[in-house]
Design a protein around this motif. Structure first.
Motif, mmCIF file in Angstrom:
data_model
loop_
_atom_site.group_PDB
_atom_site.id
_atom_site.type_symbol
_atom_site.label_atom_id
_atom_site.label_comp_id
_atom_site.label_asym_id
_atom_site.label_seq_id
_atom_site.Cartn_x
_atom_site.Cartn_y
_atom_site.Cartn_z
ATOM 1 N N ARG A 165 0.840 -1.208 0.000
ATOM 2 C CA ARG A 165 0.000 0.000 0.000
ATOM 3 C C ARG A 165 0.873 1.256 0.000
ATOM 4 O O ARG A 165 0.576 2.226 -0.700
ATOM 5 N N VAL A 206 -10.665 -3.028 2.286
ATOM 6 C CA VAL A 206 -9.305 -2.549 2.523
ATOM 7 C C VAL A 206 -8.673 -2.090 1.218
ATOM 8 O O VAL A 206 -7.995 -1.058 1.153
ATOM 9 N N GLN A 260 -10.203 -0.961 -1.427
ATOM 10 C CA GLN A 260 -10.842 0.286 -1.852
ATOM 11 C C GLN A 260 -10.215 1.482 -1.143
ATOM 12 O O GLN A 260 -9.937 2.513 -1.765
ATOM 13 N N GLU A 261 -9.974 1.344 0.148
ATOM 14 C CA GLU A 261 -9.327 2.420 0.900
ATOM 15 C C GLU A 261 -7.910 2.675 0.386
ATOM 16 O O GLU A 261 -7.487 3.827 0.227
ATOM 17 N N GLU A 320 -6.401 6.107 -1.407
ATOM 18 C CA GLU A 320 -5.223 6.766 -0.844
ATOM 19 C C GLU A 320 -4.117 6.907 -1.886
ATOM 20 O O GLU A 320 -3.519 7.976 -2.047
ATOM 21 N N ARG A 337 -11.586 -3.577 10.087
ATOM 22 C CA ARG A 337 -11.775 -3.692 8.644
ATOM 23 C C ARG A 337 -13.133 -4.272 8.257
ATOM 24 O O ARG A 337 -13.440 -4.396 7.084
#
Length: 295
Positions: free
Chosen positions: A25, A47, A49-50, A54, A294
């Motif tokens: 990430r 998770v 998608q977040e 970002e 989550r």
């Protein structure tokens, strides 16, 4: 300030497995900032998608995600086919999906062993194979970069499944570098030293005893941990066209830890059975808290 031009990765389409958390990430955003289209794979859609939101903050629409279990070879091939059809061929793959925890090896169950080795070893092969055979069929160049550890050279007590699995991926990197060189496909790997990230750090550093383990800055000649930015810089160099002649190599980036130590978990042999009980309880609590956040 980045040492690279902002268009370093223009035209690159790069897949990161295990891209919803941790190092994957963190690296994703740096690839986007330098022009890449990035695809994130992981098992938890929320998770991912977040993470995609970002990473694409600087360039909306530059990050896509799929919920994929890399342990499932047929599922990986199906997902790769969908990615190819919907977005076009990849130019690079980052095998980053991993699972790990510290434990006395005699206490491991077959299920625990499989959970780690299947994610690291089978997942890396399935993803590499699914991309590689498409590159070969379409006569396209490609680059595979696997995230390993220095344990591929030294082994490491108390993380035996991960050490075994990552050594297998190290071998895959060297083997396919020779087999696929004629197709213009590079395979390399990185072996970073300690770089703190959420959850993974708790699983590998679950004790307050600073004299044991392989996650203490005082055990590193440079006297500090590595950073995601440093890892991203090396990742971008290897995924760019800067040195197409480099293949089959695993590069250590650990502040000199392996040369001075090596940086393994051998010091955990000093722990008592009571210490291990406390560690297991702390790890269970961390896992439960992460799942709750989550869900």
């Amino acid at each position: 300030m980045s040492v690279f031009a902002p268009d370093l990765l223009d035209g690159k389409r790069i897949l990161i497995t295990g891209g919803g958390t941790g190092l994957g990430r963190g690296v994703a955003g740096h690839l986007v900032e330098h022009g890449a289209q990035v695809h994130l794979w992981g098992r938890r859609a929320g998770v991912l998608q977040e993470a995609a939101a970002e990473a694409s903050a600087s360039r909306p629409g530059s990050v896509h995600f799929q919920s994929v279990d890399v342990r499932d070879g047929a599922g990986v091939d199906e997902a790769m086919g969908a990615l190819w059809a919907d977005h076009g061929p990849l130019t690079g793959v980052v095998n980053n999906a991993a699972a790990n925890f510290i434990a006395p090896t005699e206490s491991l169950s077959p299920r625990a062993f499989e959970a780690v080795t299947a994610t690291v070893m089978k997942g890396s092969f399935h993803t590499t194979h699914a991309a590689g055979r498409r590159w070969i069929a379409e006569e396209l160049p490609g680059s595979v970069l696997s995230m390993l550890t220095t344990w591929v050279w030294t082994g490491s007590a108390f993380v035996v499944p991960a050490a075994m699995a990552k050594a297998a991926v190290h071998s895959m990197t060297m083997s396919l570098a020779v087999e696929w060189a004629k197709y213009g496909i590079q395979l390399n790997a990185l072996a970073p030293g300690p770089i703190p990230t959420d959850y993974a750090w708790e699983m590998l550093n679950p004790t307050d005893k600073s004299s044991v383990g392989a996650t203490q800055a005082e055990q590193i000649p440079m006297g500090r941990m590595g950073t995601v930015e440093e890892l991203a810089n090396l990742t971008m160099f290897l995924l760019s066209d800067a040195c197409r002649y480099l293949t089959g190599q695993t590069i250590a980036m650990d502040g000199g830890q392996m040369l001075a130590g090596p940086g393994t978990f051998a010091g955990l042999a000093a722990l008592s059975p009571e210490d291990w009980t406390a560690i297991r309880e702390k790890s269970k609590a961390a896992t439960a808290a992460t799942k709750s956040q989550r869900s």
